[in-house]
Design a protein around this motif. Sequence first.
Motif, PDB file in Angstrom:
ATOM      1  N   TYR A 149      63.885  -3.811 -52.223  1.00  0.00           N
ATOM      2  CA  TYR A 149      64.410  -3.842 -50.864  1.00  0.00           C
ATOM      3  C   TYR A 149      65.802  -3.227 -50.808  1.00  0.00           C
ATOM      4  O   TYR A 149      66.702  -3.771 -50.157  1.00  0.00           O
ATOM      5  N   ALA A 150      65.993  -2.098 -51.466  1.00  0.00           N
ATOM      6  CA  ALA A 150      67.318  -1.470 -51.525  1.00  0.00           C
ATOM      7  C   ALA A 150      67.771  -1.037 -50.139  1.00  0.00           C
ATOM      8  O   ALA A 150      67.084  -0.251 -49.471  1.00  0.00           O
ATOM      9  N   PRO A 151      68.927  -1.506 -49.655  1.00  0.00           N
ATOM     10  CA  PRO A 151      69.424  -1.083 -48.351  1.00  0.00           C
ATOM     11  C   PRO A 151      70.125   0.271 -48.440  1.00  0.00           C
ATOM     12  O   PRO A 151      70.641   0.645 -49.500  1.00  0.00           O
ATOM     13  N   SER A 152      70.147   0.988 -47.340  1.00  0.00           N
ATOM     14  CA  SER A 152      70.883   2.247 -47.265  1.00  0.00           C
ATOM     15  C   SER A 152      72.098   2.049 -46.365  1.00  0.00           C
ATOM     16  O   SER A 152      71.981   1.542 -45.254  1.00  0.00           O
ATOM     17  N   PHE A 153      73.251   2.473 -46.866  1.00  0.00           N
ATOM     18  CA  PHE A 153      74.474   2.382 -46.080  1.00  0.00           C
ATOM     19  C   PHE A 153      75.088   3.755 -45.797  1.00  0.00           C
ATOM     20  O   PHE A 153      76.114   3.842 -45.137  1.00  0.00           O
ATOM     21  N   ASP A 154      74.468   4.828 -46.308  1.00  0.00           N
ATOM     22  CA  ASP A 154      75.076   6.147 -46.133  1.00  0.00           C
ATOM     23  C   ASP A 154      74.163   7.179 -45.473  1.00  0.00           C
ATOM     24  O   ASP A 154      74.616   8.247 -45.097  1.00  0.00           O
ATOM     25  N   HIS A 155      72.873   6.886 -45.337  1.00  0.00           N
ATOM     26  CA  HIS A 155      71.995   7.822 -44.625  1.00  0.00           C
ATOM     27  C   HIS A 155      70.987   7.027 -43.800  1.00  0.00           C
ATOM     28  O   HIS A 155      70.642   5.893 -44.133  1.00  0.00           O
ATOM     29  N   CYS A 156      70.529   7.609 -42.720  1.00  0.00           N
ATOM     30  CA  CYS A 156      69.591   6.941 -41.813  1.00  0.00           C
ATOM     31  C   CYS A 156      68.290   6.629 -42.549  1.00  0.00           C
ATOM     32  O   CYS A 156      67.684   7.522 -43.163  1.00  0.00           O
ATOM     33  N   VAL A 157      67.854   5.381 -42.477  1.00  0.00           N
ATOM     34  CA  VAL A 157      66.659   4.982 -43.221  1.00  0.00           C
ATOM     35  C   VAL A 157      65.381   5.526 -42.603  1.00  0.00           C
ATOM     36  O   VAL A 157      64.328   5.495 -43.237  1.00  0.00           O
ATOM     37  N   ARG A 158      65.458   6.040 -41.398  1.00  0.00           N
ATOM     38  CA  ARG A 158      64.259   6.574 -40.749  1.00  0.00           C
ATOM     39  C   ARG A 158      64.128   8.088 -40.889  1.00  0.00           C
ATOM     40  O   ARG A 158      63.085   8.602 -41.262  1.00  0.00           O
ATOM     41  N   CYS A 159      65.193   8.811 -40.594  1.00  0.00           N
ATOM     42  CA  CYS A 159      65.098  10.277 -40.640  1.00  0.00           C
ATOM     43  C   CYS A 159      65.812  10.890 -41.837  1.00  0.00           C
ATOM     44  O   CYS A 159      65.638  12.077 -42.121  1.00  0.00           O
ATOM     45  N   GLY A 160      66.638  10.098 -42.524  1.00  0.00           N
ATOM     46  CA  GLY A 160      67.320  10.592 -43.714  1.00  0.00           C
ATOM     47  C   GLY A 160      68.618  11.324 -43.462  1.00  0.00           C
ATOM     48  O   GLY A 160      69.254  11.794 -44.405  1.00  0.00           O
ATOM     49  N   GLU A 161      69.032  11.427 -42.195  1.00  0.00           N
ATOM     50  CA  GLU A 161      70.271  12.147 -41.889  1.00  0.00           C
ATOM     51  C   GLU A 161      71.472  11.453 -42.534  1.00  0.00           C
ATOM     52  O   GLU A 161      71.637  10.231 -42.436  1.00  0.00           O
ATOM     53  N   ILE A 162      72.305  12.243 -43.207  1.00  0.00           N
ATOM     54  CA  ILE A 162      73.491  11.702 -43.864  1.00  0.00           C
ATOM     55  C   ILE A 162      74.487  11.204 -42.823  1.00  0.00           C
ATOM     56  O   ILE A 162      74.718  11.862 -41.806  1.00  0.00           O
ATOM     57  N   GLY A 163      75.066  10.045 -43.097  1.00  0.00           N
ATOM     58  CA  GLY A 163      76.004   9.421 -42.172  1.00  0.00           C
ATOM     59  C   GLY A 163      77.410   9.981 -42.288  1.00  0.00           C
ATOM     60  O   GLY A 163      77.600  11.088 -42.791  1.00  0.00           O
ATOM     61  N   PRO A 164      78.402   9.247 -41.795  1.00  0.00           N
ATOM     62  CA  PRO A 164      78.278   7.827 -41.416  1.00  0.00           C
ATOM     63  C   PRO A 164      77.544   7.604 -40.097  1.00  0.00           C
ATOM     64  O   PRO A 164      77.593   8.447 -39.206  1.00  0.00           O
ATOM     65  N   HIS A 165      76.860   6.441 -40.025  1.00  0.00           N
ATOM     66  CA  HIS A 165      76.150   6.045 -38.815  1.00  0.00           C
ATOM     67  C   HIS A 165      76.693   4.708 -38.310  1.00  0.00           C
ATOM     68  O   HIS A 165      77.264   3.934 -39.073  1.00  0.00           O
ATOM     69  N   ARG A 166      76.456   4.419 -37.061  1.00  0.00           N
ATOM     70  CA  ARG A 166      77.060   3.247 -36.421  1.00  0.00           C
ATOM     71  C   ARG A 166      76.164   2.022 -36.436  1.00  0.00           C
ATOM     72  O   ARG A 166      76.640   0.908 -36.241  1.00  0.00           O
ATOM     73  N   TYR A 167      74.873   2.194 -36.602  1.00  0.00           N
ATOM     74  CA  TYR A 167      73.948   1.090 -36.357  1.00  0.00           C
ATOM     75  C   TYR A 167      73.342   0.575 -37.661  1.00  0.00           C
ATOM     76  O   TYR A 167      73.091   1.338 -38.598  1.00  0.00           O
ATOM     77  N   PHE A 168      73.078  -0.749 -37.683  1.00  0.00           N
ATOM     78  CA  PHE A 168      72.502  -1.378 -38.872  1.00  0.00           C
ATOM     79  C   PHE A 168      71.386  -2.322 -38.436  1.00  0.00           C
ATOM     80  O   PHE A 168      71.567  -3.133 -37.523  1.00  0.00           O
ATOM     81  N   SER A 169      70.241  -2.219 -39.116  1.00  0.00           N
ATOM     82  CA  SER A 169      69.096  -3.061 -38.788  1.00  0.00           C
ATOM     83  C   SER A 169      68.486  -3.634 -40.072  1.00  0.00           C
ATOM     84  O   SER A 169      67.959  -2.880 -40.890  1.00  0.00           O
ATOM     85  N   PRO A 170      68.554  -4.957 -40.278  1.00  0.00           N
ATOM     86  CA  PRO A 170      67.929  -5.557 -41.464  1.00  0.00           C
ATOM     87  C   PRO A 170      66.437  -5.255 -41.556  1.00  0.00           C
ATOM     88  O   PRO A 170      65.915  -4.989 -42.641  1.00  0.00           O
ATOM     89  N   SER A 171      65.741  -5.282 -40.409  1.00  0.00           N
ATOM     90  CA  SER A 171      64.292  -5.053 -40.431  1.00  0.00           C
ATOM     91  C   SER A 171      63.942  -3.616 -40.796  1.00  0.00           C
ATOM     92  O   SER A 171      62.875  -3.349 -41.364  1.00  0.00           O
TER      93      SER A 171
END
Length: 242
Positions: A149-171
């Motif tokens: 269950y590795a979380p991503s904090f630097d790229h969008c978990v859906r499209c893979g776009e490199i961040g930084p991003h503003r939104y975080f979703s545990p689900s």
Amino acid sequence: MPLYRDEAIVLRTHKLGEADRIITLLTRQHGRVRAVAKGVRRTTSRWGSRLEPFTHVDLQLAEGRSLDIITQAETITPFHGRLGLDYDRYTSGTVMLETAERLVVEDKEPAVQQFLLLVGGLRAMAAGEQRAGAILDSYLLRSLSVAGYAPSFDHCVRCGEIGPHRYFSPSSGGVLCAHCRVPGSATPAPETLALLGALLAGDWPAVAASEPRHVKEASGLVSAYLAWHLERGLRSMEHVER
């Protein structure tokens, strides 16, 4: 009965009959093991405090049909003696033990990485060089990662776009870009997301430099992420100051 030897962390104990206990262990080579310690509750028991939660032990066990039997136990590191002197470290350590038991779901399936993470986390908690909450959050993120269950904090978990991003979703599994944002997403401060990445990577200078408000926000997100992937909360978490 066939014998085997392994090192283990004692996760939990409960009474069996008048004098015995069932000991739940996370072992290095055999994963989660439930075993009986005969006579451990008697005042004359040879086990002493060697089979208390938090203890790092070297064991010999006899294989049984449903439960193995502990035949020898030697203490490697008595973490409980150090953690018991500090409420924050003790309660945080208790969360670590419960997390390890929940994430290693199959008995006697090897879980070497989870074992090493737990030993390292308890050693850091007992040493007292970092905040108890920081060690706990780092351990939780790493143990979840090892469990898949590795979380991503630097790229969008859906499209893979490199961040930084503003939104975080545990689900969803981490940060999301504006286009992939899902309803209910949190909007943590950029500094909080950077702190989460530092906790996952073990970048302790960056963790130590974080402001209290970002530390608190990060801890809340870690708790939410853990609860989502375990599908229910930890009983021990309610005693931890978050």
